[in-house]
Design an enzyme around this catalytic site. Structure first.
Site, short mmCIF file in Angstrom:
data_model
loop_
_atom_site.label_atom_id
_atom_site.label_comp_id
_atom_site.label_asym_id
_atom_site.label_seq_id
_atom_site.Cartn_x
_atom_site.Cartn_y
_atom_site.Cartn_z
N GLY A 61 0.79 -1.22 0.00
CA GLY A 61 0.00 0.00 0.00
C GLY A 61 0.82 1.27 0.00
O GLY A 61 0.27 2.35 -0.23
N TYR A 80 13.46 -3.08 15.52
CA TYR A 80 13.43 -3.10 14.06
C TYR A 80 14.67 -3.78 13.49
O TYR A 80 14.58 -4.68 12.63
CB TYR A 80 13.33 -1.66 13.54
CG TYR A 80 13.38 -1.52 12.04
CD1 TYR A 80 12.27 -1.82 11.26
CD2 TYR A 80 14.54 -1.07 11.40
CE1 TYR A 80 12.31 -1.69 9.88
CE2 TYR A 80 14.58 -0.94 10.02
CZ TYR A 80 13.47 -1.24 9.26
OH TYR A 80 13.52 -1.11 7.89
#
Length: 244
Positions: free
Chosen positions: A20, A154
């Site tokens: 997206g 992360y």
């Protein structure tokens, strides 16, 4: 010297997670423009709306949900018969110093960035093995090697992807299926821009540079195309070429 490269993905089915926004969206659009059936997957329906108008099939799925991924892959095979490439770009990044990371924040990083890739590969591998052809691309990060304050969750999730992808490459090599890792460099995507400070962005723009998502698409297309048919188990680090 100017060199132009084009790709023909006519008849190919390409799955793109994180489709997206950022690299995922740019890749899905490029694959569709090159003739592929491109399926963009994202958890955010508003972002998916932006790619659905580009000839891309949009599916709202949280890759952290193993059952949802299983259903998605089954749907793709039912409707299209095959999956030729998987560009597994879905990722999140939050910046929290290690002593303040909650269990929920840590697990969400692993659930999306690592488990989500695993869920996809686990479902896709048998399909590509039957086809005796396919390409899987995962995404690393320069933070794995350099580190950054607040980015431990992360970076840890991205570092684990290297081991996962290299093992997958070895397992699938006898079946003509490839798996590689691309570390794309600093990109102007929500994963980076939504967490970086203004000073950090300025520092990087004035030093190593920050690419727009479209700039990495040629590398992605190369890695999932027959042009890199002999490349598997590699970690490719993309670096910007200074202008001029």
């Amino acid at each position: 010297m100017t060199t132009s490269v084009s790709y023909d993905f006519s008849g190919a089915v390409v799955l793109v997670t994180g489709g997206g926004s950022g690299i995922g969206a740019a890749t899905a659009r490029a694959c569709a423009a090159a003739g592929a059936t491109a399926i963009a997957v994202d958890v955010d329906p508003a972002r998916l709306a932006g790619v659905a108008s580009s000839g891309v099939i949009a599916r709202q799925v949280d890759v952290a949900d193993a059952a949802a991924v299983r259903a998605l892959v089954a749907e793709i095979v039912r409707d299209h018969g095959r999956i030729d490439a998987a560009v597994l770009a879905a990722a999140i990044q939050m910046r929290t110093h290690v002593e303040a990371i909650s269990d929920a924040e840590w697990r969400r990083h692993m659930a999306v960035n690592l488990d989500g890739v695993f869920h996809c590969i686990r479902e896709i591998a048998p399909i590509m093995k039957r086809q005796r052809k396919g390409a899987i691309l995962t995404f690393g990060s320069g933070l794995v090697n350099m580190g950054w304050p607040g980015a431990s969750a992360y970076a840890a999730s991205k570092g684990a992807l290297i081991g996962l992808t290299k093992c997958v490459a070895q397992e699938l090599r006898p079946f003509g299926v490839r798996a590689n890792v691309l570390s794309p460099g600093l990109m102007a995507t929500p994963v980076f821009l939504d967490v970086a400070t203004d000073d950090e962005v300025a520092m990087y723009r004035n030093s190593v540079g920050i690419s727009e998502p479209d700039a990495v698409v040629p590398t992605v297309l190369h890695l999932i195309s027959d042009a890199s048919a002999s490349l598997t188990g590699a970690v490719i680090e993309r670096r910007l070429v200074p202008a001029g």
